[in-house]
Scaffold this motif. Sequence first.
Motif, PDB file in Angstrom:
ATOM      1  N   VAL A 198       0.823  -1.207   0.000  1.00 10.84           N
ATOM      2  CA  VAL A 198       0.000   0.000   0.000  1.00 10.84           C
ATOM      3  C   VAL A 198       0.859   1.259   0.000  1.00 10.84           C
ATOM      4  O   VAL A 198       0.500   2.281  -0.588  1.00 10.84           O
ATOM      5  N   ARG A 199       2.023   1.195   0.622  1.00 13.47           N
ATOM      6  CA  ARG A 199       2.853   2.380   0.822  1.00 13.47           C
ATOM      7  C   ARG A 199       3.190   3.134  -0.465  1.00 13.47           C
ATOM      8  O   ARG A 199       3.068   4.368  -0.512  1.00 13.47           O
ATOM      9  N   PRO A 200       3.613   2.448  -1.554  1.00 13.28           N
ATOM     10  CA  PRO A 200       3.933   3.208  -2.770  1.00 13.28           C
ATOM     11  C   PRO A 200       2.762   4.019  -3.298  1.00 13.28           C
ATOM     12  O   PRO A 200       2.938   5.130  -3.799  1.00 13.28           O
ATOM     13  N   LYS A 201       1.543   3.471  -3.225  1.00 15.21           N
ATOM     14  CA  LYS A 201       0.362   4.192  -3.696  1.00 15.21           C
ATOM     15  C   LYS A 201       0.131   5.430  -2.849  1.00 15.21           C
ATOM     16  O   LYS A 201      -0.234   6.495  -3.359  1.00 15.21           O
ATOM     17  N   GLN A 202       0.344   5.304  -1.536  1.00 14.56           N
ATOM     18  CA  GLN A 202       0.161   6.448  -0.655  1.00 14.56           C
ATOM     19  C   GLN A 202       1.207   7.514  -0.936  1.00 14.56           C
ATOM     20  O   GLN A 202       0.906   8.708  -0.953  1.00 14.56           O
ATOM     21  N   VAL A 203       2.451   7.081  -1.147  1.00 19.27           N
ATOM     22  CA  VAL A 203       3.532   8.023  -1.429  1.00 19.27           C
ATOM     23  C   VAL A 203       3.248   8.769  -2.725  1.00 19.27           C
ATOM     24  O   VAL A 203       3.361  10.001  -2.793  1.00 19.27           O
ATOM     25  N   LEU A 204       2.860   8.043  -3.764  1.00 23.81           N
ATOM     26  CA  LEU A 204       2.586   8.672  -5.053  1.00 23.81           C
ATOM     27  C   LEU A 204       1.442   9.672  -4.932  1.00 23.81           C
ATOM     28  O   LEU A 204       1.545  10.810  -5.405  1.00 23.81           O
ATOM     29  N   SER A 205       0.348   9.269  -4.306  1.00 23.14           N
ATOM     30  CA  SER A 205      -0.810  10.162  -4.173  1.00 23.14           C
ATOM     31  C   SER A 205      -0.467  11.407  -3.368  1.00 23.14           C
ATOM     32  O   SER A 205      -0.870  12.521  -3.717  1.00 23.14           O
ATOM     33  N   THR A 206       0.289  11.222  -2.284  1.00 25.34           N
ATOM     34  CA  THR A 206       0.660  12.355  -1.434  1.00 25.34           C
ATOM     35  C   THR A 206       1.559  13.331  -2.182  1.00 25.34           C
ATOM     36  O   THR A 206       1.356  14.553  -2.136  1.00 25.34           O
ATOM     37  N   CYS A 207       2.548  12.794  -2.887  1.00 25.88           N
ATOM     38  CA  CYS A 207       3.476  13.656  -3.625  1.00 25.88           C
ATOM     39  C   CYS A 207       2.785  14.365  -4.787  1.00 25.88           C
ATOM     40  O   CYS A 207       3.129  15.499  -5.131  1.00 25.88           O
TER      41      CYS A 207
END
Length: 261
Positions: free
Chosen positions: A80-89
């Motif tokens: 899940v972390r990469p999706k959260q990082v991408l969306s946040t950035c």
Amino acid sequence: MKPSDEGTSSTTERVIRTYLALVSGSSEVGITDLATATGMSKAVVHRIIGHFVDYGLAARNPVTRRYSLGPKSFALAEAVRPKQVLSTCARPFMEYLYELTGETITLTQRVNFHHLYVSQIESPHEIHISVALGTDVPLTVGSCGLCQLAFLDQETIDLILRIPRKKYTDATVTDDATIRARLDDIRRDGYSVTSGERVSLCTSIATPILAGNHNPIGSLGVACLDSRFPLIDRQMLIQETKRAASQIGKKVLAASHPTLP
């Protein structure tokens, strides 16, 4: 429904409550702790936690006979972390493009040979383009997929193009030679434009989000009705979308590898 009302609580709800109690507990929790936290009997909790252990979602300490999160839980968190990082950035840049264009802004995340829509800001126009989050689309379809496909290595592109392709609309391009020619143009220009190829009456401009050795991890797109596209300053939109995607890629890379200069 009260937490202790096991008679009317569904099996799914009991499982979810038990898992949430495990996640929010201390490093190790016992059956009594979980039963107290969920309001369920120890017998029910013991049965559920046993399934968690079987599937790797929980781990049992044979000495203390207490439970903690298992390896599959940590694997899920990492997925899940990469999706959260991408969306946040990406969010500030999506907001910028939204204010600039007044059209729907989309963000997709590449998953192997497909990409998923993970975030969007919908146009305020009464009639506008909207995509259901989680929509899974092959990389060969639409501007958001093609702009990522173009920047994959040639061996991967060849594999993807060997997969049978379906037509989403009458305008969907499925011819191998035509797709390869388009990929050459996208690599040269750094963006993709399609009209009505996945959704009828929709024009989309998208740029790849590249991170780590120019690896495409997703796309940033602007989608609007065909009838409104001529009203947009195309060159300005391309320039600003490419600039935003480049900045997102840098931020994702920095967030994923905080020790890099």
